[in-house]
Scaffold this motif. Structure first.
Motif, PDB file in Angstrom:
ATOM      1  N   VAL A 243      -7.159 -21.565   5.152  1.00 54.37           N
ATOM      2  CA  VAL A 243      -6.057 -20.978   4.399  1.00 54.37           C
ATOM      3  C   VAL A 243      -6.330 -19.490   4.256  1.00 54.37           C
ATOM      4  CG1 VAL A 243      -4.758 -20.981   2.244  1.00 54.37           C
ATOM      5  CG2 VAL A 243      -5.669 -23.131   3.158  1.00 54.37           C
ATOM      6  N   SER A 244      -5.436 -18.687   4.794  1.00 56.07           N
ATOM      7  CA  SER A 244      -5.577 -17.240   4.746  1.00 56.07           C
ATOM      8  C   SER A 244      -4.669 -16.678   3.663  1.00 56.07           C
ATOM      9  CB  SER A 244      -5.204 -16.631   6.099  1.00 56.07           C
ATOM     10  OG  SER A 244      -5.260 -15.223   6.055  1.00 56.07           O
ATOM     11  N   ILE A 245      -5.235 -15.857   2.776  1.00 52.78           N
ATOM     12  CA  ILE A 245      -4.477 -15.244   1.698  1.00 52.78           C
ATOM     13  C   ILE A 245      -4.577 -13.728   1.831  1.00 52.78           C
ATOM     14  CG2 ILE A 245      -4.111 -15.086  -0.785  1.00 52.78           C
ATOM     15  CD1 ILE A 245      -6.417 -17.763   0.415  1.00 52.78           C
ATOM     16  N   GLN A 246      -3.473 -13.106   2.202  1.00 53.04           N
ATOM     17  CA  GLN A 246      -3.397 -11.653   2.241  1.00 53.04           C
ATOM     18  C   GLN A 246      -2.754 -11.186   0.942  1.00 53.04           C
ATOM     19  OE1 GLN A 246      -0.867  -9.973   5.260  1.00 53.04           O
ATOM     20  NE2 GLN A 246      -1.534  -7.869   4.882  1.00 53.04           N
ATOM     21  N   VAL A 247      -3.408 -10.242   0.276  1.00 51.19           N
ATOM     22  CA  VAL A 247      -2.905  -9.741  -1.006  1.00 51.19           C
ATOM     23  C   VAL A 247      -2.670  -8.243  -0.890  1.00 51.19           C
ATOM     24  CG1 VAL A 247      -3.355  -9.467  -3.473  1.00 51.19           C
ATOM     25  CG2 VAL A 247      -4.125 -11.532  -2.286  1.00 51.19           C
ATOM     26  N   LEU A 248      -1.442  -7.816  -1.188  1.00 55.63           N
ATOM     27  CA  LEU A 248      -1.091  -6.410  -1.219  1.00 55.63           C
ATOM     28  C   LEU A 248      -1.148  -5.941  -2.670  1.00 55.63           C
ATOM     29  CD1 LEU A 248       1.995  -6.544   1.183  1.00 55.63           C
ATOM     30  CD2 LEU A 248      -0.405  -6.136   1.770  1.00 55.63           C
ATOM     31  N   THR A 249      -2.014  -4.986  -2.953  1.00 59.03           N
ATOM     32  CA  THR A 249      -2.236  -4.516  -4.326  1.00 59.03           C
ATOM     33  C   THR A 249      -1.809  -3.061  -4.451  1.00 59.03           C
ATOM     34  OG1 THR A 249      -4.137  -6.005  -4.497  1.00 59.03           O
ATOM     35  CG2 THR A 249      -3.921  -4.296  -6.172  1.00 59.03           C
ATOM     36  N   ASP A 250      -0.969  -2.785  -5.450  1.00 58.99           N
ATOM     37  CA  ASP A 250      -0.492  -1.433  -5.700  1.00 58.99           C
ATOM     38  C   ASP A 250      -1.291  -0.784  -6.827  1.00 58.99           C
ATOM     39  OD1 ASP A 250       1.492  -1.651  -3.806  1.00 58.99           O
ATOM     40  OD2 ASP A 250       3.083  -2.139  -5.239  1.00 58.99           O
ATOM     41  N   ASN A 251      -1.551   0.490  -6.666  1.00 57.20           N
ATOM     42  CA  ASN A 251      -2.142   1.295  -7.743  1.00 57.20           C
ATOM     43  C   ASN A 251      -1.118   2.332  -8.174  1.00 57.20           C
ATOM     44  OD1 ASN A 251      -3.615   2.797  -9.537  1.00 57.20           O
ATOM     45  ND2 ASN A 251      -5.062   3.623  -8.031  1.00 57.20           N
ATOM     46  N   ASP A 252      -0.389   2.022  -9.238  1.00 62.11           N
ATOM     47  CA  ASP A 252       0.611   2.948  -9.766  1.00 62.11           C
ATOM     48  C   ASP A 252       0.064   3.774 -10.921  1.00 62.11           C
ATOM     49  OD1 ASP A 252       2.562   2.187  -7.967  1.00 62.11           O
ATOM     50  OD2 ASP A 252       3.334   0.583  -9.237  1.00 62.11           O
ATOM     51  N   SER A 253      -1.261   3.803 -11.053  1.00 67.58           N
ATOM     52  CA  SER A 253      -1.874   4.640 -12.090  1.00 67.58           C
ATOM     53  C   SER A 253      -2.159   6.025 -11.523  1.00 67.58           C
ATOM     54  CB  SER A 253      -3.173   4.002 -12.587  1.00 67.58           C
ATOM     55  OG  SER A 253      -4.195   4.100 -11.608  1.00 67.58           O
ATOM     56  N   ALA A 254      -2.692   6.881 -12.356  1.00 64.20           N
ATOM     57  CA  ALA A 254      -2.939   8.270 -11.951  1.00 64.20           C
ATOM     58  C   ALA A 254      -4.344   8.499 -11.437  1.00 64.20           C
ATOM     59  CB  ALA A 254      -2.668   9.208 -13.130  1.00 64.20           C
ATOM     60  N   THR A 255      -5.193   7.446 -11.416  1.00 70.81           N
ATOM     61  CA  THR A 255      -6.583   7.615 -10.996  1.00 70.81           C
ATOM     62  C   THR A 255      -6.967   6.553  -9.982  1.00 70.81           C
ATOM     63  OG1 THR A 255      -7.368   6.200 -12.807  1.00 70.81           O
ATOM     64  CG2 THR A 255      -7.205   8.566 -13.253  1.00 70.81           C
ATOM     65  N   ASN A 256      -8.114   6.775  -9.320  1.00 66.16           N
ATOM     66  CA  ASN A 256      -8.627   5.760  -8.415  1.00 66.16           C
ATOM     67  C   ASN A 256      -8.883   4.466  -9.175  1.00 66.16           C
ATOM     68  OD1 ASN A 256      -8.553   7.567  -6.358  1.00 66.16           O
ATOM     69  ND2 ASN A 256     -10.776   7.828  -6.160  1.00 66.16           N
ATOM     70  N   ALA A 257      -8.652   3.333  -8.470  1.00 66.01           N
ATOM     71  CA  ALA A 257      -8.879   2.028  -9.083  1.00 66.01           C
ATOM     72  C   ALA A 257      -9.919   1.275  -8.267  1.00 66.01           C
ATOM     73  CB  ALA A 257      -7.575   1.228  -9.154  1.00 66.01           C
ATOM     74  N   ALA A 258     -11.109   1.058  -8.847  1.00 65.91           N
ATOM     75  CA  ALA A 258     -12.152   0.245  -8.224  1.00 65.91           C
ATOM     76  C   ALA A 258     -11.964  -1.191  -8.698  1.00 65.91           C
ATOM     77  CB  ALA A 258     -13.537   0.768  -8.598  1.00 65.91           C
ATOM     78  N   LEU A 259     -11.634  -2.082  -7.755  1.00 63.29           N
ATOM     79  CA  LEU A 259     -11.196  -3.428  -8.121  1.00 63.29           C
ATOM     80  C   LEU A 259     -12.067  -4.488  -7.482  1.00 63.29           C
ATOM     81  CD1 LEU A 259      -7.368  -2.901  -7.462  1.00 63.29           C
ATOM     82  CD2 LEU A 259      -8.609  -2.542  -9.606  1.00 63.29           C
ATOM     83  N   SER A 260     -12.025  -5.662  -8.104  1.00 64.07           N
ATOM     84  CA  SER A 260     -12.627  -6.864  -7.536  1.00 64.07           C
ATOM     85  C   SER A 260     -11.538  -7.932  -7.480  1.00 64.07           C
ATOM     86  CB  SER A 260     -13.802  -7.341  -8.398  1.00 64.07           C
ATOM     87  OG  SER A 260     -14.309  -8.563  -7.902  1.00 64.07           O
ATOM     88  N   LEU A 261     -11.298  -8.502  -6.272  1.00 67.77           N
ATOM     89  CA  LEU A 261     -10.256  -9.504  -6.069  1.00 67.77           C
ATOM     90  C   LEU A 261     -10.883 -10.836  -5.687  1.00 67.77           C
ATOM     91  CD1 LEU A 261      -8.993  -6.591  -5.152  1.00 67.77           C
ATOM     92  CD2 LEU A 261      -7.149  -8.019  -4.273  1.00 67.77           C
ATOM     93  N   SER A 262     -10.378 -11.906  -6.278  1.00 61.64           N
ATOM     94  CA  SER A 262     -10.825 -13.239  -5.891  1.00 61.64           C
ATOM     95  C   SER A 262      -9.648 -14.187  -5.948  1.00 61.64           C
ATOM     96  CB  SER A 262     -11.942 -13.736  -6.809  1.00 61.64           C
ATOM     97  OG  SER A 262     -11.468 -13.869  -8.135  1.00 61.64           O
ATOM     98  N   THR A 263      -9.684 -15.217  -5.111  1.00 60.13           N
ATOM     99  CA  THR A 263      -8.606 -16.207  -5.067  1.00 60.13           C
ATOM    100  C   THR A 263      -9.194 -17.600  -5.085  1.00 60.13           C
ATOM    101  OG1 THR A 263      -7.115 -14.748  -3.845  1.00 60.13           O
ATOM    102  CG2 THR A 263      -6.660 -17.103  -3.740  1.00 60.13           C
ATOM    103  N   GLU A 264      -8.649 -18.448  -5.930  1.00 60.28           N
ATOM    104  CA  GLU A 264      -9.016 -19.857  -5.974  1.00 60.28           C
ATOM    105  C   GLU A 264      -7.801 -20.693  -5.619  1.00 60.28           C
ATOM    106  OE1 GLU A 264     -11.457 -23.091  -8.738  1.00 60.28           O
ATOM    107  OE2 GLU A 264     -10.761 -21.195  -9.628  1.00 60.28           O
ATOM    108  N   LEU A 265      -8.041 -21.749  -4.832  1.00 65.32           N
ATOM    109  CA  LEU A 265      -6.970 -22.657  -4.427  1.00 65.32           C
ATOM    110  C   LEU A 265      -7.056 -23.939  -5.232  1.00 65.32           C
ATOM    111  CD1 LEU A 265      -7.205 -22.291  -0.522  1.00 65.32           C
ATOM    112  CD2 LEU A 265      -5.993 -20.837  -2.172  1.00 65.32           C
TER     113      LEU A 265
END
Length: 874
Positions: A243-265
């Motif tokens: 199962v492939s999960i592609q996630v498009l994430t937007d940063n609408d803030s004014a600064t860089n966003a260091a993120l951690s993404l995880s997906t559970e099925l």
């Protein structure tokens, strides 16, 4: 175009727990309550709010749906329409009508014979305004606030607090608008929406208004993009699925966003959800105003596959954290399955051949109009499922999202359709007017919204488009290739097709730019197409177009599909031998289909009758011949003279296997006999109450899933018949009418299989009421559909009764609609009483929000014993 790519492939199924965090910050709230409505336009606008002026503003609000090679439109300066009174926050709207969405103003009527065209004789066109006053908590300051509109008919323009936000012309498209720059947390807000539904913009009843659900979604500035989770299943076996999960994430803030993404099925079932796989967190940094794409591939052992018989579903839960804090959490339902169109074997689902037993449906819900209602949709699917139907074509436009949710849950296949026309139109103001500017945005919006539904197995880029008749050039296959290319950019996991009614469409280049060819009414092309294009999948995108009125029979009968004797008084005989001139009865379609190897199946026109398109009684002088009463014929002639034109005499279609009220016609059992071969069933027609026909030839036909049957009239055998090759019904065409009982005994492989009986009815004596559901949810949306039968003293349906029935309800509910399935009835759907049509009448009861308790519906008719139904709102 914001883009930052990061791919990570993980084959992990260890049960790692989800990162502990605060409650998900994403909220999606129903925004249907508390609207005000008016059909009055703002002060005389002299066309200033027309599409031509709004176009650059609208295109700017849809910028994310245009590809990199498309012209990009920047938002103009200023505030479009901001000077008009109706958009102002302080406008006095206290005299406007309060209502709850979804809302279709057209269904409220009144019906008028003189309304032009074949769109249902209801006033669905024109300008209308909706306004909503609402407060937003001060704690929402800094959040992103998005308005989601599932459908607005049509040319919607949206203002918030007097500031123009955006809109969308195509009334069937779902779209989203960012309210953040204009909203005032902690203060009163006013939303204003203007709709302009043009005349001559549809071939059927399109409905009107904010007729689908409206939502308000709140997220943090860092969030998954709209329709930004894309789930595919690139490899599926019984042992495991990728199962492939592609996630498009937007940063609408004014600064860089260091993120951690995880997906559970999670696997979904009636008891809840069970963890099926968990991916390791992915880290990504997104610059301000940019978008990141991350991909995970998870392994699900022993997957529960989605199918039409076992529609198992999963949900992907994507979590995004920033500095250890959960900033977004999105749930994306999906299914694990393989779906392949095979030129040699037909359609294969999870490796097994599954014949497509589908119907085409327009989007109206009969007496409820186009305003979406989940229970009304569910009821339609339940009735179709009992017939053996397993597929829906969304004719000829993007459907309500709820329909696809139901198809996922109930196990229906879907041909998801975008357009009824392209650049060349069929009506003066139909979609061809918007096609040059909007085909890309509308097509991308459809695919992005619907690509995670396991029920969707086909994308349709058009229906009977005029461009199909061109062999080459921009007006021919190149345009089809352009549209198919847009679809494939958004989803490469499903084939692209269309509905073609041209005999050349399978040979002029279209067959090479699409993945499967769907023919409309071209049964003579099946064998030729297969011979010339042996490697291209083939199916019936639109079949039959048979015509009938429920419970109506005319004599004598013939096998001429357009026999004038099959029609009178704007009804069509229900012997199921009759069809539109371009179409075929079911038997003829089946003989052609069964002779072609690899034919994948059909979508019948239509599952339900619908408002508009009353073929064969479209606006035509020959309709006068269908009046048997000389006085009525003369009255109609006078009406034509007064109007100076020819009116269409009927409100709704005759194509349906099921009538507008949801009552099965005889044809329902014909399809059931073919589509449910393992169901012991038999059905006889016509009814057997013909006092004026004593001794006259009255043919009897039987539909059965058996292979032979014997007919009895008052206990006397009229012969045993066996179905031969290419025969789908059993006929006794020389029966002379005598009152009493007609009985058929069906056999399969020599053993008794099923029986059916028709009895002569006595005088109408009583009403009998039956609800499809007796326990309802007290949410102001749930419905009970109550069928009232007129019976004789022995409980036999009075099949020609037209007694008038009145309804009353007590308790926490209201009557919202009545109908009887008669395509010639112009009585208001909101009436609390209605004449029966051939012994049946329908009443629809809706609960009141937040109020529980017993509900009693009473049906009365002069001279008949009343009926009562007890319901409960919980």
């Amino acid at each position: 175009m914001r883009l930052l790519l990061l791919a990570a492939t993980l084959l992990i199924s260890l049960p790692v727990s989800v990162l502990a965090a605060e409650a998900p910050p994403r909220e999606r709230l129903s925004f249907n309550e508390g609207w005000l409505f008016s059909r009055t336009d703002a002060e005389w606008v002299l066309g200033q709010l027309d599409y031509a002026n709004a176009k650059p503003w609208l295109l700017a609000s849809a910028a994310d749906f245009f590809g990199p090679t498309s012209p990009q439109t920047a938002r103009p300066r200023g505030n479009f329409g901001g000077g008009f009174t109706h958009v102002q926050a302080d406008f006095d709207d206290r005299g406007w009508r309060p209502l709850t969405l979804p809302h279709d103003w057209g269904i409220e009527g009144p019906f008028k014979q003189e309304y032009p065209g074949d769109t249902g004789k209801l006033p669905w066109w024109g300008v209308a305004w909706y306004r909503k006053h609402f407060d937003l908590p001060a704690t929402d300051a800094g959040r992103r606030i998005v308005l989601e509109i599932d459908g607005a008919m049509a040319h919607s323009l949206v203002w918030l607090n007097g500031q123009f936000v955006g809109g969308w012309p195509y009334g069937y498209s779902s779209y989203q608008l960012d309210l953040t720059p204009y909203i005032k947390p902690g203060q009163p807000n006013v939303l204003a929406i203007r709709l302009d539904n043009p005349t001559e913009s549809s071939r059927w009843y399109p409905g009107s208004g904010l007729y689908r659900n409206v939502w308000l979604t709140k997220t943090n500035p860092v969030h998954v993009a709209p329709w930004g989770a894309i789930v595919t299943t690139p490899k599926v076996t019984a042992e495991a699925a990728q199962v492939s999960i592609q996630v498009l994430t937007d940063n609408d803030s004014a600064t860089n966003a260091a993120l951690s993404l995880s997906t559970e099925l999670f696997a979904l079932d009636d008891t809840g959800r069970k963890s099926a796989a968990l991916g390791q967190p992915i880290t990504v940094t997104i610059e301000p105003g940019r978008q990141a794409s991350t991909t995970q591939t998870l392994r699900v052992p022993q997957p529960r596959l989605w199918s039409v018989t076992h529609p198992h579903r999963y949900v992907a839960v994507t979590s995004i954290t920033q500095d250890g804090r959960l900033v977004d959490r999105l749930e994306t339902p999906f299914g694990i399955r393989t779906a392949v169109f095979d030129a040699d074997r037909g359609f294969r689902l999870n490796g097994e051949v599954v014949p497509i037993r589908g119907v085409c449906n327009h989007h109206d819900l009969g007496a409820l109009g186009s305003a979406i209602n989940l229970r009304a949709l569910e009821r339609q699917l339940e009735i179709l499922r009992a017939m053996g139907c397993n597929a829906i074509r969304t004719s000829h436009n993007p459907p309500a999202p709820e329909l696809l949710d139901l198809c996922d849950r109930m196990g229906f296949l879907v041909m998801d359709e975008a357009f009824d026309c392209w650049a060349k139109g069929k009506n003066r103001h139909d979609y061809h007017v918007q096609f040059p500017d909007w085909h890309e945005a509308d097509l991308r919006a459809l695919v992005r919204r619907d690509r995670n539904h396991p029920s969707v197995i086909l994308w349709s880029i058009g229906n009977e488009v005029i461009e199909q008749w061109f062999a080459d050039g921009q007006e021919g296959w190149k345009l089809a290739a352009r549209l198919a290319g847009i679809v494939r950019e958004e989803d490469r996991t499903r084939p692209v097709s269309a509905g073609f009614n041209g005999e050349i469409s399978g040979y002029n280049g279209y067959q090479h730019v699409l993945d499967a060819i769907g023919y409309n009414y071209r049964i003579k092309e099946y064998a030729r197409f297969r011979e010339i294009n042996p490697a291209i999948p083939l199916f019936g995108a639109e079949t039959a177009s048979a015509l009938s009125s429920r419970g109506v029979y005319f004599f004598p009968i013939s096998d001429d599909k357009i026999d004038p004797a099959s029609r009178a008084d704007f009804q069509v005989s229900s012997y199921d031998l009759y069809a539109a001139p371009w179409a075929t009865p079911p038997d003829v379609e089946w003989r052609a289909a069964d002779a072609v190897p690899g034919y994948a199946g059909e979508f019948v026109w239509t599952g339900f009758d619908y408002l508009g398109e009353p073929t064969p009684y479209n606006a035509d002088l020959t309709n006068l011949l269908n009046f048997s009463d000389p006085a009525e014929k003369e009255r109609q002639k006078q009406l034509l003279t007064e109007l100076g034109r020819i009116p269409t005499p009927s409100r709704s279609s005759y194509f349906g296997i099921i009538d507008l009220a949801g009552f099965p016609k005889d044809r329902y059992y014909f399809y059931q006999a073919r589509w449910r071969p393992d169901l012991p069933m038999a059905h006889l027609l016509p009814h057997w109450t013909w006092p004026e026909r004593a001794g006259e030839i009255t043919p009897i036909h039987a539909y059965t899933s058996g292979d032979e049957a014997e007919l009895f009239l008052n206990g006397r055998s009229l012969g045993r018949k066996q179905r031969g090759p290419g025969e789908y019904r059993l006929r006794w065409d020389d029966v002379k009418y005598a009152p009493g009982e007609v009985k058929v005994v069906a056999y399969k492989q020599g053993a008794v299989w099923a029986e059916a009986v028709q009895r002569t009815a006595g005088p109408a004596a009583r009403l009998k009421a039956k609800a499809d559901r007796r326990e309802l949810t007290a949410d102001g949306r749930d419905l009970s559909f109550v069928t009232v039968r007129i019976e004789d003293a022995d409980g036999v349906l009075a099949p020609r009764a037209e007694n008038r029935v009145a309804f009353a309800v007590s308790g926490p509910a209201e009557i919202v609609a009545t109908d009887n399935g008669d395509p010639t009835s112009f009585e208001s759907f909101q009436s609390k009483e209605r004449a029966a049509f051939n012994g049946l009448v329908l009443v629809v009861v809706r609960t009141q929000p937040g109020t529980t308790g017993p509900i009693t519906l009473t049906a009365t008719s002069p001279g008949l014993a009343p009926a009562e139904v007890s319901l409960t709102a919980k």
